[in-house]
Scaffold this motif. Structure first.
Motif, mmCIF file in Angstrom:
data_model
loop_
_atom_site.group_PDB
_atom_site.id
_atom_site.type_symbol
_atom_site.label_atom_id
_atom_site.label_comp_id
_atom_site.label_asym_id
_atom_site.label_seq_id
_atom_site.Cartn_x
_atom_site.Cartn_y
_atom_site.Cartn_z
ATOM 1 N N ALA A 22 0.840 -1.203 0.000
ATOM 2 C CA ALA A 22 0.000 0.000 0.000
ATOM 3 C C ALA A 22 0.877 1.256 0.000
ATOM 4 O O ALA A 22 0.599 2.219 -0.717
ATOM 5 N N ALA A 26 1.165 4.199 -2.924
ATOM 6 C CA ALA A 26 1.068 5.633 -2.622
ATOM 7 C C ALA A 26 2.302 6.359 -3.143
ATOM 8 O O ALA A 26 2.202 7.433 -3.745
ATOM 9 N N TYR A 41 -2.476 10.505 0.351
ATOM 10 C CA TYR A 41 -3.306 9.906 1.399
ATOM 11 C C TYR A 41 -4.619 10.650 1.605
ATOM 12 O O TYR A 41 -5.575 10.097 2.136
ATOM 13 N N LYS A 42 -4.702 11.900 1.167
ATOM 14 C CA LYS A 42 -5.949 12.668 1.276
ATOM 15 C C LYS A 42 -6.884 12.420 0.093
ATOM 16 O O LYS A 42 -8.038 12.832 0.136
ATOM 17 N N PRO A 44 -9.583 10.897 -2.424
ATOM 18 C CA PRO A 44 -10.687 9.929 -2.323
ATOM 19 C C PRO A 44 -10.247 8.619 -2.991
ATOM 20 O O PRO A 44 -9.479 8.641 -3.960
ATOM 21 N N LEU A 45 -10.715 7.503 -2.490
ATOM 22 C CA LEU A 45 -10.287 6.200 -2.990
ATOM 23 C C LEU A 45 -10.465 6.037 -4.499
ATOM 24 O O LEU A 45 -9.538 5.565 -5.164
ATOM 25 N N PRO A 46 -11.612 6.424 -5.087
ATOM 26 C CA PRO A 46 -11.743 6.265 -6.543
ATOM 27 C C PRO A 46 -10.680 7.063 -7.323
ATOM 28 O O PRO A 46 -10.144 6.585 -8.319
ATOM 29 N N PHE A 48 -7.680 7.879 -6.175
ATOM 30 C CA PHE A 48 -6.405 7.201 -5.963
ATOM 31 C C PHE A 48 -6.274 6.002 -6.896
ATOM 32 O O PHE A 48 -5.237 5.806 -7.531
ATOM 33 N N LYS A 49 -7.333 5.205 -6.998
ATOM 34 C CA LYS A 49 -7.276 4.013 -7.852
ATOM 35 C C LYS A 49 -7.017 4.380 -9.307
ATOM 36 O O LYS A 49 -6.185 3.762 -9.979
#
Length: 77
Positions: A22, A26, A41-42, A44-46, A48-49
């Motif tokens: 992980a 990042a 790290y801030k 949103p997950l979508p 980031f993906k």
């Protein structure tokens, strides 16, 4: 665990391996987009993906190009 040791592994063996993976993802996004890990790290997950997918695809393409360039042999007559 040593990061270098993790990078040389072929499979995950421990929970720590997943945590390091992980962190590596990042780092990949931060390096590709020239942003801080804090900013990654801030995200949103979508976001980031999607950012990770593009960063990995571009990195892979560059590696293929470099590998291809390394194989080119120039013969001058």
């Amino acid at each position: 665990m040593n990061v270098q040791k993790f990078l040389n592994k072929k499979s995950f063996e421990e929970l720590e391996d997943i945590e390091l993976q992980a962190e590596y993802f990042a780092y990949t996004v931060a390096r590709h987009y020239n942003i801080s890990l804090h900013d990654v790290y801030k995200m949103p997950l979508p976001m980031f993906k999607q950012s990770l997918k593009w960063a990995m695809a571009i990195t892979e393409e560059k590696e293929r190009e470099e590998d291809s360039d390394a194989r080119v042999v120039v013969i001058e007559l």
